[in-house]
Design a protein around this motif. Structure first.
Motif: not given
Lengths: 476, 511
Positions: B100-115
């Motif tokens: 679970e933690s890897a899943f959310y970390a991946c999502l947040l990295f995509i989001s942080g990268g885009a922002i």
């Protein structure tokens, strides 16, 4: 405080190596790993001392010792590079010690460990001399110091037939390349009457010199150095030797030996830059190396072998830098390469003792040891060239130099091969994170390795965001 | 403040990897980022067209490299989109069984990268941040994907990796095309230098082509689009929402940010090629979309197809059409995220998205079918939803470009053909809606339950934003238009860009 001069660094390391050998011979009772820790501490001291050395400038008027030894910024930088590499290799060796013991059936518990820890220190002396060498004779002697200690290291676990094969291959082919080197030096000496690189450059500027003969000598030397840096078509030995040698030695070969080869290549090529054929030749070798290294890495299933082919591929990127003659781009790339390669090998050594060296053996590593999996992830994405890692900036500087010089063929090939790289490096990530494995027991990591791996991770990311310290150090 | 928005998701990801409770930390991070983005929106000075909230840390003086962030109208809109979609995606993700933690970390990295990419003023970080999404996407599709996930993950990763290195070459070439004295990685400095005509016409053509291919692969420009439908069909819903809704828009943002002010000659030179390719997106991919037999593939293809409209707006390079392009980028990001979210929920319940097996689901899932209806109508471009405003501005703006009384310019032809795209998208969208939610309910689906209340909230947020900007597109237009106006009037004589009034949309744009 008294000033430290550059040659004292090598002398200190040499004394350290001798001392460790002597202690090993006479104090049979101690835990041999202490020797490794003494070696690490000693090298770390020399590393600290090296920051107090003021770089000198090489001139053609230098005489005596200084006519074959230079202490310019580049050489000081690569001395530090060699020291750091050796320190990490010694740490890897302490992790590898159990494997070494098991490969000496019947022998005492500690047989051979002492030499195993002492030899890298002598190799380190050789590397440090090599990066300072500006005279063909001195280049030859220090290169042999490096190579001969590698002969022993590569075939250290000699009961293992694969290692023995690797040792023999390395011995024969290195000897062959040495022959090429000596022959090349002889040709150049015959044409110019000089062995000092600066004086050779002066002689070549003289129109009366026979340039074709000098070029022939240069090509012979290029063949010899091609062996060291694993450039196509002199890469045949690399996969077998890398796979067969003890893993820390493989790491040392692929970082230390390669870096020294590139520094020598830069120094040796400098006098020949006036000849237009030189650059064309390097471009062709770079293209072949890029294509061969990356394509051959694609189907590999053994991680050690994959890293061997990837080291050929990285030699290709470095050769782009050589073709553009951008020393600071090469220097930065080598630093990045040092970090990410040692990181991958460090994880490989620990995991290989639990499961094996195949990529399949990394299945489910993310569950068994999130720390090691993350370290490998950083190593792999840095090797592939993802931004915010040192590996990306290395490629960035190399491509920048190539575009500046309009080397279209190199750039286009480089981009395509980067795509290949993503495939084979991500295969490892895929194994660690996608696949699940039957084994779920944790993998233990001792304190020193954890520290070393953490340092490598941080350095890889740090240099990927803030490269300025290395760029400053590389300014001539 | 801008730094806070970038590092909210990234810090949350790092905390999660260090062991913080995954879902709570991720939600907290995305809510904080969204709140900060709203604050920026409110405090934004719309009169000024320069970057605001600029912070800068020097990294390498000799390369003119610094970590500089700031926002102008264009990046503000994109950051708002990114934070809304991130919030919705994280909220929707729910409980994950494996890692679970890897899943959310991946999502947040995509989001942080885009922002981070949207907020970077420095070319290096502009490039580097968007690459932050590459590995997380590979892992998201590979570990948690469905269907043919292995092939899809490899395809998207290799495609985007090569695309991004082509983009890198373009950016290096761009940097080197300036004379050594004005070379800089700062986009503001480059824009100022380019306004003085310091980048040659030849160099512009080369750089533009590289940027078009590099960004084009990310945007899934025809014929580089084949990775997209497969990847979006296989990706877990939150990943598809973020990738199709936000990250893809980075390519378009990059073209607007770099090609428009720096390479006007390049975009003029390649306009013909781009028009042909974008018609490939609209007509060819549109027809392919009609032929799809699965909801997820249909949505994947439709997201590729809609990129064609936005390209039309970018290519025609009038203030009206580029503003429309930004509005449509924003609206499409919301609507495709909405549709992928609902498709993901459907997949969880039915385990299949083949049209022939579905049907009549409106009876058991009234809320989902209503929400899906909103998404469908938005995608078609019905008035009242934000997509309509964007599309109509693009069509008017593109038709106006190169207009002469007695002949049809390539942009008029393209606009006429693109209008047929609306018909095509009506066909496939309504057909998908009918096959999924209308008709007789199969016995297999009698037990299905509608969305939980907690899952309805992000849906309401997305629909609310679509309606809000559908009725009041002016607020977006007024934020974006000043930036684009400075970009486009620096090269063109003012008379060419001052439009005669005549229809409402233009008056909206120029108020």
């Amino acid at each position: 405080m008294t000033m430290i001069t550059a040659p004292e660094l090598e002398i200190a390391v040499l004394v350290l190596g001798m001392a460790i050998l002597l202690v090993e011979a006479f104090a049979a009772k101690i835990d041999k790993r202490v020797l490794a820790f003494v070696g690490i501490a000693g090298l770390a001291l020399v590393l600290v001392a090296s920051f107090f050395v003021t770089p000198g400038s090489s001139t053609s008027q230098a005489t005596g010792f200084w006519s074959f030894y230079t202490a310019d910024r580049l050489s000081i930088f690569f001395k530090q590079f060699s020291l750091v590499t050796t320190i990490f290799v010694l740490i890897l060796m302490t992790d590898y010690a159990p494997v070494l013991r098991s490969s000496f059936p019947g022998a005492t518990l500690q047989a051979g460990l002492g030499e195993f820890f002492a030899l890298p220190i002598f190799t380190c002396v050789g590397l440090m001399y090599l990066v300072s060498a500006i005279d063909f004779v001195f280049i030859f002697v220090s290169l042999e110091l490096v190579t001969i200690s590698f002969y022993v290291l590569v075939s250290f676990t000699r009961r293992n037939p694969i290692t023995l094969e690797a040792g023999t291959k390395y011995l024969v082919l290195s000897a062959l390349s040495t022959a090429f080197l000596v022959y090349g030096i002889a040709w150049i000496f015959g044409v110019t009457g000089q062995t000092n690189l600066q004086q050779i450059a002066d002689a070549l500027a003289n129109p009366a010199t026979d340039r074709n003969a000098a070029l022939f000598g240069m090509v012979l030397i290029l063949v010899a150095l091609g062996f060291k840096i694993a450039a196509v078509p002199f890469q045949i030995w690399v996969p077998d030797v890398y796979q067969g040698a003890p893993t820390p030695v493989t790491a040392y070969l692929s970082v230390g030996s390669k870096a020294a080869g590139f520094v020598v290549l830069l120094r040796v090529l400098e006098p020949f830059l006036a000849l237009p054929q030189t650059q064309r030749l390097i471009v062709v070798i770079a293209l072949l190396t890029l294509i061969y290294g990356n394509l051959a890495a694609l189907p590999q299933a053994n991680l050690k072998r994959l890293l061997a082919y990837s080291s050929i591929a990285h030699a290709g990127y470095l050769l782009i830098g050589v073709a553009c003659f951008d020393a600071s781009a090469i220097g930065f790339y080598l630093v990045a390469y040092l970090l990410m390669t040692l990181l991958s090998f460090a994880v490989l050594i620990i995991v290989a003792q639990q499961t094996g060296e195949q990529i399949d053996d990394f299945d489910g590593l993310a569950k068994r040891s999130p720390f090691l999996a993350f370290a490998m992830l950083i190593g792999m994405i840095s090797l592939a060239g993802v931004p915010f890692t040192a590996g990306f900036l290395g490629k960035f500087f190399i491509f920048y130099a190539a575009i500046l010089q309009h080397q279209t063929a190199l750039v286009v090939t480089g981009v395509i091969t980067v795509g290949c790289g993503f495939y084979y490096y991500l295969k490892v990530i895929r194994a660690m994170y996608w696949q699940s494995s039957a084994r779920v027991d944790k993998i233990p990591v001792n304190g020193l390795s954890r520290l070393a791996i953490s340092a490598l991770i941080i350095a890889t990311i740090w240099l990927g965001v803030y490269p300025q310290p290395i760029l400053d150090a590389l300014k001539r | 403040m801008v730094l806070f928005i970038i590092f909210c998701p990234i810090m949350a990801a790092i905390l999660i990897m260090a062991g913080a409770p995954a879902r709570k930390t991720a939600l907290a991070g995305s809510i904080l980022a969204f709140a900060a983005a709203l604050f920026l929106l409110v405090s934004f000075d719309r009169v000024q067209h320069d970057f605001q909230h600029v912070t800068s840390f020097t990294i390498s003086p000799e390369w003119h490299l610094s970590f500089t962030t700031g926002i102008d109208g264009l990046s503000l809109v994109m950051i708002l989109l990114a934070t809304i979609v991130t919030l919705a995606a994280i909220w929707f993700a729910g409980t994950i069984e494996r890692y679970e933690s890897a899943f959310y970390a991946c999502l947040l990295f995509i989001s942080g990268g885009a922002i981070g990419a949207f907020a970077s003023i420095d070319l290096f970080f502009f490039y580097a941040f968007h690459e932050l999404a590459l590995i997380p996407t590979f892992l998201l599709i590979g570990i948690w994907g469905s269907g043919n996930r292995v092939a899809a993950a490899w395809k998207i990763t290799i495609y985007l990796a090569i695309g991004s290195f082509i983009l890198l070459l373009g950016l290096i070439l761009l940097y080197q095309s300036f004379p050594a004295s004005t070379r800089s990685l700062d986009i503001r400095a480059l824009t100022a230098a380019a306004a003085l005509g310091q980048i040659g016409a030849d160099a512009q053509r080369h750089v533009y082509l590289l940027l078009l291919i590099g960004f084009g692969i990310l945007i899934s420009l025809f014929p580089f689009h084949t990775w997209a439908p497969e990847a979006y069909a296989s990706a877990p819903a939150p990943a598809a929402m973020l990738h199709a809704g936000v990250l893809k828009k980075f390519g378009l943002y990059g073209l607007l940010r770099l090609a428009l002010p720096l390479l006007p000659e390049g975009s003029r030179h390649w306009a013909g090629l781009l028009v042909v390719l974008l018609l490939g997106n609209i007509i060819y991919v549109g027809l392919v979309t009609i032929a799809q037999k699965r909801l997820d593939w249909m949505l994947g293809y439709s997201s590729v197809m809609h990129m064609g409209y936005i390209f039309l707006g970018v290519a025609s390079a009038t203030i009206l059409s580029t503003t429309g392009a930004v509005v449509l980028m924003f609206a499409h990001g919301l609507s495709i995220a909405l549709l992928f979210a609902l498709a993901g929920e459907l997949r969880k319940r039915t385990d299949t998205l083949v049209f022939d097996e579905l049907g009549g689901l409106a009876k058991v899932m009234p809320f989902a079918s209503l929400a899906f209806g909103f998404g469908v109508f938005a995608a078609i471009g019905l008035p009242g939803l934000a997509n309509f405003a964007g599309e109509i501005m693009i069509f008017f703006g593109a038709f106006k470009n190169g207009w002469e009384m007695d002949r049809f310019h390539i942009f008029q032809i393209a606009t006429v053909l693109a209008l047929w795209g609306v018909v095509i998208s009506t066909v496939y969208m309504l057909r998908a809606y009918r096959k999924t939610f209308m008709g007789a309910l199969s016995d297999r689906w009698k037990e299905i339950v509608d969305l939980r209340f907690s899952l309805r909230l992000p849906i309401v947020v997305l629909i609310g934003a679509l309606l809000c900007y559908g009725f009041f597109p002016q607020s977006l237009v007024q934020t974006v238009a000043p930036v684009l106006r400075t970009y486009l009037t620096e090269q063109h004589p003012p008379s060419a860009s001052t439009q005669r009034g005549g229809n409402n949309i233009q008056q909206i744009a120029w108020r």
